[in-house]
Design a protein around this motif. Structure first.
Motif: not given
Length: 196
Positions: A158, A161-167
């Protein structure tokens, strides 16, 4: 003729960390899974297939730092624990604090569980490196926490997945974060953000 035991070792480009964890869980293994790449050395400890501890960088003493920074341990107790650990390399700070009843058991379990989740998340970001499982290697900071592999891996995924959306400039593991000296206005933070 006696056969030597099969060793569990390999490289992370050939076997994914969740698959290795699943194997250790299904076979109810006890010991330390050591992961290495360049100068980094992480480990995850298992007891009967359950995760009991972990660190993505053993040189940082991350659990000890987490306990020290939690505000839940008196300075004198922490100093005594560090002194004891220096004299006895069979135990870690968390176990010494627990045995001395210097920290609430519930708080300790919460902090160790957070440490395990953070370590697995960090280690699952490794794209290369090697692993080796040391059968029956004890967890120096085993304090009775037993996390199910499925739960820890699900939380780490989880987060990934969030980390992949970070700059991408922040998501780079080699990035160094600093606090802006001029926030450009009055910062408004929640209690959780302030704690972070």
């Amino acid at each position: 003729q006696p056969r030597s035991p099969v060793k569990l070792e390999g490289t992370l480009d050939a076997f994914s960390l969740p698959d290795i964890f699943s194997l250790l869980s299904m076979t109810k293994k006890t010991g330390g899974l050591h992961l290495r790449r360049s100068s980094a050395h992480g480990a995850v400890w298992f007891a009967d297939g359950m995760i009991t501890g972990g660190a993505s960088d053993l040189t940082r003493q991350s659990l000890g730092r987490r306990l020290a920074g939690s505000g839940r341990v008196a300075d004198a107790a922490l100093t005594a624990a560090v002194t004891q650990v220096r004299l006895d390399d069979e135990v870690g700070v968390a176990r010494v604090l627990r045995d001395a009843e210097a920290i609430d058991e519930g708080d300790l379990h919460t902090l160790v569980t957070e440490q395990i989740t953070d370590a697995v998340f960090d280690l699952m970001r490794w794209t290369d490196g090697s692993f080796a499982f040391a059968v029956d290697e004890p967890n120096r900071d085993g304090v009775g926490v037993n996390c199910r592999v499925e739960d820890v891996v699900a939380e780490a995924r989880r987060r990934l997945d969030q980390w992949a959306t970070i700059d991408p400039s922040v998501a780079d593991p080699d990035a160094v974060l600093t606090i802006a000296t001029d926030p450009g206005g009055e910062p408004i933070l929640s209690a959780e953000e302030w704690s972070l």
